[in-house]
Design an enzyme around this catalytic site. Structure first.
Site, PDB file in Angstrom:
ATOM      1  N   GLU A 174       0.838  -1.209   0.000  1.00  0.00           N
ATOM      2  CA  GLU A 174       0.000   0.000   0.000  1.00  0.00           C
ATOM      3  C   GLU A 174       0.872   1.257   0.000  1.00  0.00           C
ATOM      4  O   GLU A 174       0.517   2.269  -0.625  1.00  0.00           O
ATOM      5  CB  GLU A 174      -0.929   0.027   1.228  1.00  0.00           C
ATOM      6  CG  GLU A 174      -1.913  -1.127   1.296  1.00  0.00           C
ATOM      7  CD  GLU A 174      -3.030  -1.054   0.252  1.00  0.00           C
ATOM      8  OE1 GLU A 174      -3.060  -0.093  -0.541  1.00  0.00           O
ATOM      9  OE2 GLU A 174      -3.862  -1.985   0.236  1.00  0.00           O
ATOM     10  N   ARG A 201       0.482   3.790  -3.243  1.00  0.00           N
ATOM     11  CA  ARG A 201      -0.182   5.077  -2.951  1.00  0.00           C
ATOM     12  C   ARG A 201       0.836   6.211  -2.754  1.00  0.00           C
ATOM     13  O   ARG A 201       0.761   7.238  -3.423  1.00  0.00           O
ATOM     14  CB  ARG A 201      -1.058   4.951  -1.709  1.00  0.00           C
ATOM     15  CG  ARG A 201      -2.157   3.895  -1.884  1.00  0.00           C
ATOM     16  CD  ARG A 201      -3.087   3.871  -0.694  1.00  0.00           C
ATOM     17  NE  ARG A 201      -3.883   2.654  -0.675  1.00  0.00           N
ATOM     18  CZ  ARG A 201      -5.176   2.601  -0.360  1.00  0.00           C
ATOM     19  NH1 ARG A 201      -5.824   3.683  -0.038  1.00  0.00           N
ATOM     20  NH2 ARG A 201      -5.822   1.444  -0.354  1.00  0.00           N
ATOM     21  N   ASP A 212      -4.681  -9.333  -8.408  1.00  0.00           N
ATOM     22  CA  ASP A 212      -4.935  -8.417  -9.526  1.00  0.00           C
ATOM     23  C   ASP A 212      -3.731  -7.655 -10.084  1.00  0.00           C
ATOM     24  O   ASP A 212      -3.331  -7.834 -11.234  1.00  0.00           O
ATOM     25  CB  ASP A 212      -6.059  -7.432  -9.142  1.00  0.00           C
ATOM     26  CG  ASP A 212      -5.927  -6.859  -7.710  1.00  0.00           C
ATOM     27  OD1 ASP A 212      -4.866  -7.033  -7.099  1.00  0.00           O
ATOM     28  OD2 ASP A 212      -6.880  -6.205  -7.226  1.00  0.00           O
ATOM     29  N   GLU A 227     -12.379   0.318 -10.308  1.00  0.00           N
ATOM     30  CA  GLU A 227     -12.015  -0.610 -11.391  1.00  0.00           C
ATOM     31  C   GLU A 227     -12.922  -0.526 -12.626  1.00  0.00           C
ATOM     32  O   GLU A 227     -12.440  -0.564 -13.767  1.00  0.00           O
ATOM     33  CB  GLU A 227     -11.954  -2.051 -10.872  1.00  0.00           C
ATOM     34  CG  GLU A 227     -10.804  -2.334  -9.910  1.00  0.00           C
ATOM     35  CD  GLU A 227     -11.037  -1.811  -8.491  1.00  0.00           C
ATOM     36  OE1 GLU A 227     -12.204  -1.515  -8.157  1.00  0.00           O
ATOM     37  OE2 GLU A 227     -10.053  -1.692  -7.728  1.00  0.00           O
TER      38      GLU A 227
HETATM   39  C1  DMJ Z   1      -6.500   0.316  -5.234  1.00  0.00           C
HETATM   40  O1  DMJ Z   1      -5.825   0.658  -4.065  1.00  0.00           O
HETATM   41  C2  DMJ Z   1      -5.564  -0.312  -6.211  1.00  0.00           C
HETATM   42  O2  DMJ Z   1      -6.163  -0.253  -7.465  1.00  0.00           O
HETATM   43  C3  DMJ Z   1      -5.204  -1.729  -5.877  1.00  0.00           C
HETATM   44  O3  DMJ Z   1      -4.427  -2.356  -6.873  1.00  0.00           O
HETATM   45  C4  DMJ Z   1      -6.420  -2.580  -5.611  1.00  0.00           C
HETATM   46  N1  DMJ Z   1      -7.602  -1.841  -5.548  1.00  0.00           N
HETATM   47  C5  DMJ Z   1      -7.658  -0.584  -4.881  1.00  0.00           C
HETATM   48  C6  DMJ Z   1      -8.951   0.140  -5.151  1.00  0.00           C
HETATM   49  O4  DMJ Z   1     -10.045  -0.681  -5.285  1.00  0.00           O
END
Ligand code: DMJ
Length: 595
Positions: free
Chosen positions: A140, A144, A270, A487
């Site tokens: 994270e 971010r 993902d 998404e």
């Molecule tokens: C985001 O923090 C990023 O896209 C992450 O890869 C997974 N999904 C969240 C938002 O849904």
């Protein structure tokens, strides 16, 4: 591209808007005719001024959310937009500020940006002295904070942003002190003490390549680039024969091998799949290792994880719980909101890769598929080998159709966190999308390919569901919350840019109106507990990705110009754009770049 869209869209619109009034779902508890233009793209809305005005509305929404955060929550992480309290859930360094920087630059919000830079100039990235902050979670923090800083640096060229990014990466660096080199879950940035279990989660160990590569190039520091190179090597040499070349969810941070055969495109996986393609693109489309992994992965996804529902013919991508004896394990038939990034990724791959001439980049597609699972997948796409690009685009569009419909099907107009395709799960009559595609092909390929035809929404409330009335949608809502996630919008944006089909843009506008109507509070926007009623119930959270991703992709979807062309910029998984570059021979030498 747009002219074709107009003619096509006009015909479809006239045909279907008539049909809609005859066929609109009478069992629905929401009966107003609110769908046609969003379902098919309203050719009346082609005026650039209309879209400029819509982009401005999104800019206002961003200002509303950010000003609320500034007023009530800064320098803490996130605003609680109902109570006007604040919460620290990502290190307490002000994550919303970092995640918002590049959106401000794109929206030309100079004052907000300057105020934010003044705050981060003095940041130390040390953890506050509370028991709660024992470590910074690596994944994270990278997507971010580091992603936000790097993207804002790329857009503004303000050197302070790069210095902060370099400082942050150095403090995070002990996470790589595992036996394999895969990062541990987190690190205490004051002491360097690492934290994390032996089993690493795919998304958390393999979502750093873009950020560390760009950081290495921008700072000219090989130690950062080495982190990306090492991860790519570890992934590429792992034994993936059980999963046909697809990266499973769980990995040993000691041996750097998978520990289970659970495969997924949703939570915990993902962005690792996403970075295979994006790393290739970021570095000037030269590195074969990542693109080969991407091609194996997408063959597996298209042939083993994509299904189609029996009645409404909704395409969806699910996970397989475990893979045994060379055979794919049982699918869960859960479709997550998180998985709705996949249509955008497949469309981006179809747009940027020479899928119909892979030899031109030195790839023999057949020989990528070694082992029984991979060969089975290759065999299943045999009818499409001469037009792989079209197959990937159809997969993208059919999935995006479902991602949109699960918004349009709800009284709130917002998409649930998870749905379960009950008709496949209960009856065991599951149909792989590729099998339906092959039948369609063998029968002459007449009409729309399976999953692609635009469909009308079927709207039920939660009460209908409890009363057993919510039949006929092919799925049930499993997790009814809407967490302001990006998404679906991300995929709508990419499909609009890549196909030029107005319906994707219209759907985005329809969803934005739902967000405004259902989630807005006096100080920001709130996640909701259930999408199955309107007005929706607010749960008092406003995740930073709402400003980083959801509002950014909406804004870009409505802007008439294209400030971030897809052949010049790559979005990290938190929607922070990084510039595509090619390393010079000298840079490759300095950074130890092997690809
Ligand atoms: C985001 O923090 C990023 O896209 C992450 O890869 C997974 N999904 C969240 C938002 O849904």
């Amino acid at each position: 591209m747009h002219a074709r869209s107009v003619v096509y869209g006009l015909g479809t619109f006239l045909l279907v808007s008539g049909l809609y009034y005859h066929l609109r779902p009478r069992w629905s508890t929401v009966t107003e005719p609110r769908f046609p233009s969003a379902v098919f793209g309203d050719p009346a809305v082609l005026d650039d001024e209309v879209w400029d005005a819509r982009a401005l509305k999104v800019r206002e929404a961003f200002q509303h959310a950010y000003h609320g955060y500034e007023k009530y929550a800064l320098p803490h992480d996130e605003l609680k937009p109902v109570s006007n309290e604040r919460i620290d859930n990502f290190n307490g360094w002000g994550v919303t500020l970092y995640d918002s920087l590049d959106t401000m630059l794109l929206m030309n919000l100079t004052d907000e940006f300057e105020r934010a830079v003044a705050v981060l100039e003095t940041a130390t990235f040390t953890l506050p002295e509370f028991p709660k902050y024992k470590y910074a979670p690596f994944f994270e923090t990278v997507i971010r904070y580091l992603g936000g800083l790097l993207s804002a640096f790329a857009l503004s060229k303000n050197p302070i942003l790069l210095q902060r990014a370099d400082d942050l990466a150095r403090r995070l660096d002990p996470v790589f002190n595992s036996p394999s080199g895969f990062p541990y879950f987190g690190v205490n940035t004051n002491t360097g003490k690492t934290h994390g279990p032996e089993i690493g989660i795919l998304a958390e160990i393999a979502t750093l390549q873009l950020e560390y590569t760009y950081l290495g190039k921008a700072t000219r520091r090989p130690q950062h680039a080495k982190r990306a190179i090492d991860i790519i090597h570890l992934l590429s040499k792992a034994d993936l024969s059980r999963t046909g070349g697809m990266l499973p969810v769980q990995w040993s941070v000691s041996t750097s091998e998978p520990t289970d055969g659970h495969v997924s495109v949703g939570a915990q996986a993902d962005s690792a799949h996403e970075y295979l393609l994006k790393q290739y693109l970021l570095t000037g489309s030269k590195d074969r290792v990542n693109v080969e992994m991407y091609l194996r992965t997408t063959t597996y996804i298209i042939t083993q994880l994509m299904f189609i529902s029996p009645h409404r013919h909704l395409a969806y991508a699910t996970d397989r719980l475990s893979t045994k004896e060379g055979h794919p394990g049982r699918p869960s038939h859960v479709f997550e909101h998180l998985s709705c990034f996949l249509p955008g990724l497949l469309a981006l791959g179809a747009h940027t890769l020479p899928l119909n001439d892979l030899k031109s980049i030195g790839i023999d597609f057949a020989s990528l598929h070694t082992g029984s699972v991979a060969q089975e997948g290759y065999n299943k796409i045999r009818y499409y080998l001469s037009d792989l690009k079209q197959l990937h685009l159809w997969a993208a569009e059919s999935l995006a159709e479902t991602c949109w419909l699960i918004y349009a099907d709800q009284p709130s107009g917002l998409g649930p966190e998870e749905v379960l395709f009950v008709s496949s799960w209960e009856s065991g009559q599951e149909t792989l999308w590729i099998d339906a595609m092959n039948r369609w092909k063998v029968q002459g390929g007449v009409g729309s390919p399976p999953g692609l035809a635009a469909k009308l929404p079927v709207v039920y409330t939660g009460e209908d569901g409890l009363a057993g009335k919510a039949q006929g949608r092919d799925y049930s809502v499993k997790k009814p919350s809407y967490l302001l996630r990006p998404e679906t919008i991300e995929s709508l944006y990419l499909l609009w840019r890549i196909t030029g089909d107005l319906k994707w843009r219209e759907r985005g506008w329809w969803i934005f109106q739902s967000i405004e109507r259902e989630t807005k509070t006096p100080s920001g926007y709130s996640s909701v507990g259930t999408v199955e009623m309107s007005p929706a119930n607010h749960d008092d959270t406003m995740p930073s990705y709402f400003l980083a991703e959801t509002l950014k992709y909406l804004y870009l979807l409505f802007r008439n110009d294209d400030p971030l062309p897809l052949d010049k910029w790559v979005f990290n998984t938190e929607a922070h754009p990084l510039p595509i570059f090619e390393l010079t021979a000298e840079e490759k030498k300095r950074l130890g770049w092997p690809f």
